[in-house]
Design an enzyme around this catalytic site. Sequence first.
Site, short mmCIF file in Angstrom:
data_model
loop_
_atom_site.label_atom_id
_atom_site.label_comp_id
_atom_site.label_asym_id
_atom_site.label_seq_id
_atom_site.Cartn_x
_atom_site.Cartn_y
_atom_site.Cartn_z
N GLY A 25 0.88 -1.24 -0.17
CA GLY A 25 0.05 -0.06 -0.05
C GLY A 25 0.97 1.18 0.11
O GLY A 25 2.18 1.33 -0.33
N VAL A 26 0.09 2.20 0.22
CA VAL A 26 0.86 3.72 0.19
C VAL A 26 2.29 3.55 1.05
O VAL A 26 3.36 4.13 0.88
CB VAL A 26 -0.01 4.85 0.65
CG1 VAL A 26 -0.50 4.87 1.99
CG2 VAL A 26 0.68 6.15 0.35
N GLU A 128 -13.57 17.45 5.52
CA GLU A 128 -14.12 16.13 6.19
C GLU A 128 -14.49 16.35 7.48
O GLU A 128 -14.10 17.51 8.22
CB GLU A 128 -12.96 15.01 6.16
CG GLU A 128 -12.53 14.50 4.54
CD GLU A 128 -11.50 13.49 4.75
OE1 GLU A 128 -11.23 12.85 5.77
OE2 GLU A 128 -11.23 13.07 3.39
N HIS A 256 -16.43 3.21 10.73
CA HIS A 256 -16.99 4.21 9.93
C HIS A 256 -18.51 4.34 9.93
O HIS A 256 -18.97 3.14 9.81
CB HIS A 256 -16.44 3.87 8.32
CG HIS A 256 -16.32 5.21 7.63
ND1 HIS A 256 -17.71 5.65 7.04
CD2 HIS A 256 -15.55 6.04 7.01
CE1 HIS A 256 -17.44 6.88 6.46
NE2 HIS A 256 -16.07 7.08 6.51
N ARG A 305 -15.70 11.03 13.60
CA ARG A 305 -16.44 9.47 13.17
C ARG A 305 -16.87 9.01 14.28
O ARG A 305 -18.01 8.24 14.35
CB ARG A 305 -15.57 8.89 12.51
CG ARG A 305 -15.29 9.27 10.87
CD ARG A 305 -14.23 8.54 10.10
NE ARG A 305 -14.02 9.10 8.93
CZ ARG A 305 -12.91 8.81 8.27
NH1 ARG A 305 -12.31 7.66 8.37
NH2 ARG A 305 -12.94 9.21 7.06
N HIS A 366 -13.62 -0.17 10.17
CA HIS A 366 -13.01 0.43 9.09
C HIS A 366 -11.46 0.67 9.36
O HIS A 366 -10.51 0.48 8.38
CB HIS A 366 -13.57 2.06 9.07
CG HIS A 366 -12.79 2.76 7.90
ND1 HIS A 366 -12.86 2.48 6.80
CD2 HIS A 366 -12.38 4.05 8.06
CE1 HIS A 366 -12.46 3.62 5.82
NE2 HIS A 366 -12.02 4.56 6.73
N ARG A 401 -8.83 8.26 14.77
CA ARG A 401 -8.17 8.96 13.83
C ARG A 401 -8.88 9.96 13.15
O ARG A 401 -10.15 9.73 12.79
CB ARG A 401 -7.74 7.76 12.65
CG ARG A 401 -6.98 8.46 11.50
CD ARG A 401 -6.62 7.34 10.58
NE ARG A 401 -7.74 6.59 9.94
CZ ARG A 401 -8.63 6.95 8.84
NH1 ARG A 401 -8.03 7.96 8.16
NH2 ARG A 401 -9.54 6.18 8.71
N SER A 406 -4.82 9.16 7.31
CA SER A 406 -3.97 7.89 7.12
C SER A 406 -3.11 7.67 5.98
O SER A 406 -1.97 7.27 6.34
CB SER A 406 -5.03 6.71 6.92
OG SER A 406 -5.91 6.99 5.94
#
Length: 623
Positions: A25-26, A128, A256, A305, A366, A401, A406
């Site tokens: 991934g990233v 967000e 989430h 969240r 999530h 978070r 992320s």
Amino acid sequence: MIARRLLAPPPGWVRRADVVVIGSGVAGVTAGLSTHSALPDSNVLLVTKSLLDDGSTRWAQGGIAAALGPGDTPEQHLTDTLVAGAGICDIEALRALVTDGPGAVRRLIALGASFDADAGGVLELTREGGHLRRRIAHAGGDATGAEVSRALLFALAEAGAGAEDGVGIDVIEHAMSLDLLLTADGRVAGITLHVIGEGQHDGVGAVHAPAVVLATGGFGQVYAATTNPPVSTGDGVALALRAGAEAADLEFVQFHPTVLWLGTGARGRQPLISEAVRGEGAFLIDSSGRRFMNGAHPLADLAPRDVVAKAIMNVMAETGTDHVYLDGTHLGEDVWEHRFPTIRASCLNHGIDPVRQPIPVVPAAHYASGGVKTNLHGRTNIGGLYACGEAACTGVHGANRLASNSLLEGLVFAERISADLAAGLPPRTPPAPDEREPGLLDPTATDQIQHLMTERAGVLRSGPGLLAAADALRKIGDHQSDQPTLAAWEATNLHTLATALVAAAALRTETRGSHWREDYPDASPEWVGHLVLTLDRGTVEGKLSGGVARTDTRSRPLHNASAGTGVHPDLTDSDGLTVRFVPSPAPDDIQPSSPTQRASGSDISPSADAAEPQRDLPERGDV
């Protein structure tokens, strides 16, 4: 029992590398590329359990948060993150994130990632939940992760094209990482892995290397319903625990709030409805059409969240329903087609047109805010072992978070790891014989674990439920298998993570961030800190429900309802899992105000009834 190492055939092949990066991934690809650039004469081996783009990164609908816009500053980004983290963010790690973040995003753009911009090339930053400024860079409307993954994997392919004679960067796909190889004094000596028929080697083998970077993602598959892909089975955190690494904050699993409801009993990966939809002006309603977030929080539908997820669960309990609705019908077809094409297509695929009808939504697992405990350079307590991305606990997320932090965390701390490695690789030492007791669960344990964790350790938790879960997990662990398979290894890893998560959640007798205890509904100042877990190599008498609680020099007296001792819980259970409390130092120079107070000094109104809806962009479908 908790396995101390995975039952597997002995390695049938051996190869050498200077650095092994596990995950694509990233965080993993950034760590691989940065290390290759910093150490061009070394061999970097990147391994991934499936295909290179099968992890969580490509599913990120939202974006990357960083102080990139006019008037925004790293300090404002830091303050918003502190508020979301509910008092236990690591301030120094957070400063590293927000300070290094803008440069990391610009380097990603220079690498080839294309983010949405206006005709003049200025980034179209959005907002967000929990952010009081527009600071989210996004791509393709709601396809940021796909673009980030594309750019990184293209750069990886170019970097690997010239690898030869053991120098450069190599990739092995379809490789399940099993266990760390350790030296006689407990440092990293490499990794064992199983190549699933399509890599360079077949079967179980060993890679000897003095440094291993864990970037394996989260463990969402420990729950029945999640936004995570099937590969997210906590492999990196589990193998680190088996090797003696510290893990922290495992109880803080972010659910989430707006995941597409697919009906009672839906299992596996569920479609995410990004926070960005609420950022554009969509709002939550109950079955009668009431906007229940108005008055529930100063930011209403754009509250953090954990606040929104809890509000949804309360509404569901009050109304006797199993979902609520997200109403974006007023946004119009043009917004849905150009801003959220992926989300609309997913909804249409399930018979719902968000242009014409509200979307049924429900919270689902999530993101894991906790993981393998690291310092500012990604180092763990095991020499030569590093971690970054969702597999790590850097301390930046605290108890919950903040949206779109992320991808940024993956970028920033992967680069910090490569800088640390460039300063000097650990010494290469042969692995010592592995005397740890092997263990393996039958693959059918996965369904049992997922059902148990969803019922007992999900959004809502209680002491009796968690202790019942601990007992059930202990019984599941007693049913061992002698047939090593990918599914059996994954089930064993999920069992390790579930057991550790439940132990921490049972001890934290408060509600904080994404950890919600029905029997302790308020946050307590005595719990401002982290629960750090380790797994020893032997068996210690006692059980989680009774426990052996003691106080060490870093602990202070706390009420431990789970152990019933009245002292701070340094607890060792019958499986050798030890949990200790480490207080968080108070940030002297940061005094987070309320969301309303902070909003008055930003470019965003906290009012949910503002005439002009504020734009937002979130995570794993929302990052």
